[in-house]
Write a protein that holds these residues in place. Structure first.
Motif, PDB file in Angstrom:
ATOM      1  N   PHE A 199       0.814  -1.214   0.000  1.00  0.00           N
ATOM      2  CA  PHE A 199       0.000   0.000   0.000  1.00  0.00           C
ATOM      3  C   PHE A 199       0.851   1.270   0.000  1.00  0.00           C
ATOM      4  N   GLY A 200       2.090   1.152  -0.422  1.00  0.00           N
ATOM      5  CA  GLY A 200       2.986   2.299  -0.396  1.00  0.00           C
ATOM      6  C   GLY A 200       2.558   3.437  -1.294  1.00  0.00           C
ATOM      7  N   LEU A 201       1.796   3.133  -2.365  1.00  0.00           N
ATOM      8  CA  LEU A 201       1.367   4.179  -3.297  1.00  0.00           C
ATOM      9  C   LEU A 201      -0.106   4.532  -3.141  1.00  0.00           C
ATOM     10  N   ALA A 202      -0.784   3.898  -2.180  1.00  0.00           N
ATOM     11  CA  ALA A 202      -2.215   4.168  -1.991  1.00  0.00           C
ATOM     12  C   ALA A 202      -2.432   5.623  -1.588  1.00  0.00           C
ATOM     13  N   LYS A 203      -3.623   6.119  -1.922  1.00  0.00           N
ATOM     14  CA  LYS A 203      -3.915   7.532  -1.675  1.00  0.00           C
ATOM     15  C   LYS A 203      -5.396   7.702  -1.368  1.00  0.00           C
ATOM     16  N   MET A 204      -5.704   8.674  -0.510  1.00  0.00           N
ATOM     17  CA  MET A 204      -7.101   8.971  -0.247  1.00  0.00           C
ATOM     18  C   MET A 204      -7.738   9.553  -1.492  1.00  0.00           C
ATOM     19  N   GLY A 205      -9.011   9.200  -1.726  1.00  0.00           N
ATOM     20  CA  GLY A 205      -9.734   9.683  -2.888  1.00  0.00           C
ATOM     21  C   GLY A 205     -10.210  11.107  -2.719  1.00  0.00           C
ATOM     22  N   PRO A 206     -10.937  11.618  -3.717  1.00  0.00           N
ATOM     23  CA  PRO A 206     -11.413  13.002  -3.669  1.00  0.00           C
ATOM     24  C   PRO A 206     -12.382  13.227  -2.524  1.00  0.00           C
ATOM     25  N   GLU A 207     -12.372  14.440  -1.999  1.00  0.00           N
ATOM     26  CA  GLU A 207     -13.245  14.796  -0.892  1.00  0.00           C
ATOM     27  C   GLU A 207     -14.231  15.880  -1.325  1.00  0.00           C
ATOM     28  N   GLY A 208     -15.402  15.894  -0.716  1.00  0.00           N
ATOM     29  CA  GLY A 208     -16.396  16.921  -0.986  1.00  0.00           C
ATOM     30  C   GLY A 208     -16.874  16.893  -2.418  1.00  0.00           C
ATOM     31  N   SER A 209     -16.860  18.064  -3.061  1.00  0.00           N
ATOM     32  CA  SER A 209     -17.364  18.177  -4.434  1.00  0.00           C
ATOM     33  C   SER A 209     -16.316  17.831  -5.481  1.00  0.00           C
ATOM     34  N   LYS A 210     -15.105  17.538  -5.039  1.00  0.00           N
ATOM     35  CA  LYS A 210     -14.038  17.226  -5.983  1.00  0.00           C
ATOM     36  C   LYS A 210     -14.300  15.889  -6.663  1.00  0.00           C
ATOM     37  N   SER A 211     -13.971  15.803  -7.950  1.00  0.00           N
ATOM     38  CA  SER A 211     -14.196  14.563  -8.703  1.00  0.00           C
ATOM     39  C   SER A 211     -12.945  13.718  -8.804  1.00  0.00           C
ATOM     40  N   HIS A 212     -11.790  14.315  -8.477  1.00  0.00           N
ATOM     41  CA  HIS A 212     -10.550  13.558  -8.598  1.00  0.00           C
ATOM     42  C   HIS A 212      -9.478  14.191  -7.707  1.00  0.00           C
ATOM     43  N   VAL A 213      -8.403  13.448  -7.542  1.00  0.00           N
ATOM     44  CA  VAL A 213      -7.208  13.957  -6.880  1.00  0.00           C
ATOM     45  C   VAL A 213      -6.144  14.132  -7.945  1.00  0.00           C
ATOM     46  N   THR A 214      -5.480  15.257  -7.952  1.00  0.00           N
ATOM     47  CA  THR A 214      -4.389  15.467  -8.894  1.00  0.00           C
ATOM     48  C   THR A 214      -3.082  15.195  -8.180  1.00  0.00           C
ATOM     49  N   THR A 215      -2.272  14.344  -8.761  1.00  0.00           N
ATOM     50  CA  THR A 215      -1.040  13.938  -8.086  1.00  0.00           C
ATOM     51  C   THR A 215       0.028  13.611  -9.120  1.00  0.00           C
ATOM     52  N   ARG A 216       1.242  13.542  -8.649  1.00  0.00           N
ATOM     53  CA  ARG A 216       2.341  13.127  -9.523  1.00  0.00           C
ATOM     54  C   ARG A 216       2.104  11.693  -9.966  1.00  0.00           C
ATOM     55  N   VAL A 217       2.316  11.416 -11.252  1.00  0.00           N
ATOM     56  CA  VAL A 217       2.052  10.089 -11.795  1.00  0.00           C
ATOM     57  C   VAL A 217       3.136   9.121 -11.361  1.00  0.00           C
ATOM     58  N   ILE A 218       2.741   8.123 -10.571  1.00  0.00           N
ATOM     59  CA  ILE A 218       3.643   7.057 -10.166  1.00  0.00           C
ATOM     60  C   ILE A 218       2.873   5.749 -10.230  1.00  0.00           C
ATOM     61  N   GLY A 219       3.584   4.649 -10.275  1.00  0.00           N
ATOM     62  CA  GLY A 219       2.935   3.353 -10.394  1.00  0.00           C
ATOM     63  C   GLY A 219       3.560   2.588 -11.548  1.00  0.00           C
ATOM     64  N   THR A 220       2.814   1.657 -12.087  1.00  0.00           N
ATOM     65  CA  THR A 220       3.295   0.824 -13.186  1.00  0.00           C
ATOM     66  C   THR A 220       2.522   1.176 -14.441  1.00  0.00           C
TER      67      THR A 220
END
Length: 404
Positions: A241-262
């Motif tokens: 779960f090292g790359l897991a992240k909380m999802g959007p909150e409130g009226s937000k539809s997404h989280v913007t983050t640096r692209v990491i993963g496979t």
């Protein structure tokens, strides 16, 4: 292991007071957790403001420690190990018991006897010794501790304990005897039976559905075959779960983050924009479904250029039962359900849709896979199973016949 009742108390993420200065966040005073690397404390200005900390802060902070308040929120079965105990458990991290390794560090098999800690049963464990060069390794270790320290589900690997001593960051998990889905699917001479593949897909879907269904959705962000571990009964559990992240909150539809993963598992919109939603996990799940169907990796660079990417190569075959037979894993030797494989292929096609809104939710995916499993179970009882599919060379002779 039976899934927890849907009526059980819904999990809520822990938040804790912490000191903040711009993007620098520091937890204070965990027992024995001393971040000695100077990089972890550089550029920390005098702290003047306070805010509530959520999991989403993990990816943006450069200096993090666990405090006692957070530790108190953990599951009571989570143990804070001493490094000396882990040396004893693994025989000084002996190479004889090395299970694997990679960019994250090394994983050793260990054994805990019932005398090590009160209430801790004797068992084999997997001990992950992380390489924390730079800040990202420490943040990923911390994310694992905080997520798995509070999350408990039959389809999530159980975190037994952790160690944060001097410069070492260690995680102790339940031992999964059958290893990863990646090893079982691609590196073993014997093939996974069709029924087992379906059950693994369903287990993994339940794990993701649980994460997405939290009060504040957890986006796993790195779903792939190497992160799906299998116990002795081939029950699948999500790990890492090292790359897991909380999802959007409130009226937000997404989280913007640096692209990491496979990248070969990552959703196209996440790669192009950095916009992260639960539907990104759904795309990754679709890629793994294709791997289960075809027995091919998401990317195989040894193949001709047009056939290297599994998603692009398989798409033309997924909506037709007759064409699907040509891409089914040949190691299954025809022993699979035609109807079941067709339904799984159509589900995978929905999951890898370029439009995130067209992808199903994880609860819908669970329902679909359960219906396939139930149909197969009923067919086994009434008609017998498995049914042998004719060899590919004879398919033209039966092309006008109804589906099996």
């Amino acid at each position: 292991m039976k899934e927890s009742s849907s009526k059980s108390k819904q999990w809520k993420p822990f938040t804790a007071n912490c000191c903040s200065s711009k993007d620098q966040i520091i937890f204070t005073n965990i027992s024995r957790c001393k971040t000695s690397r100077s990089d972890f404390s550089k550029n920390i200005a005098p702290l003047s403001s306070f805010k509530r900390l959520s999991y989403s802060d993990l990816s943006g902070s450069s200096s993090l420690r666990i405090n006692k308040d957070i530790a108190q929120s953990f599951d009571p079965d989570l143990y804070d190990f001493q490094l000396s105990e882990l040396h004893a458990i693994t025989q000084n991290f002996s190479s004889t018991f090395l299970l694997g390794g990679g960019e994250f560090g090394r994983v050793h098999k260990g054994y805990i006897d019932d005398k090590l800690r009160q209430g801790l049963k004797a068992q084999h464990v997997a001990v992950k010794l992380l390489d924390i060069e730079g800040l990202q390794g420490h943040r990923e270790w911390l994310a694992e501790v905080i997520f798995l320290g509070q999350l408990r589900h039959p389809n999530l690997v159980k975190l037994i304990g952790y160690c944060c001593e001097d410069e070492e960051r260690v995680l102790v998990y339940e031992f999964m005897p059958q290893g990863s889905l990646e090893n079982q699917l691609f590196k073993r001479l014997t093939s996974l039976p069709w029924e087992t593949r379906l059950r693994i897909a369903l287990d993994a879907a339940k794990g993701l559905s649980f994460l997405h269904g939290a009060e504040k959705p957890v986006i796993y962000r790195d779903f792939k075959t190497s992160n799906v571990l299998l116990d002795s009964d081939f029950t699948a559990k999500l790990s890492d779960f090292g790359l897991a992240k909380m999802g959007p909150e409130g009226s937000k539809s997404h989280v913007t983050t640096r692209v990491i993963g496979t990248d070969r598992y990552a959703a196209p919109e996440y790669i192009s924009t950095g916009h992260l939603t639960t539907k990104c996990d759904v795309y990754s799940f679709g890629v793994v479904l294709l791997e289960l169907l075809t027995g091919r990796r998401a990317m195989e660079k040894t193949r001709p250029e047009t056939d290297q990417n599994l998603v692009d190569w398989s798409k033309p075959y997924l909506s037709s039962s007759k064409r699907l037979r040509y891409i089914m894993d040949p190691r299954l030797a025809g022993q699979y359900s035609v109807k079941g494989s067709k339904e799984m292929a159509l589900l995978a096609l929905q999951c890898i849709s370029l439009n995130p809104k067209d992808r199903p939710t994880m609860p819908t995916i669970v329902e679909t896979l359960e219906s396939i499993q139930q149909w197969m179970s009923m067919r086994t009882r009434t008609h017998g199973y498995p049914k042998i599919i004719p060899d590919f060379n004879t398919l033209d002779l039966i092309s006008n016949k109804s589906e099996l």
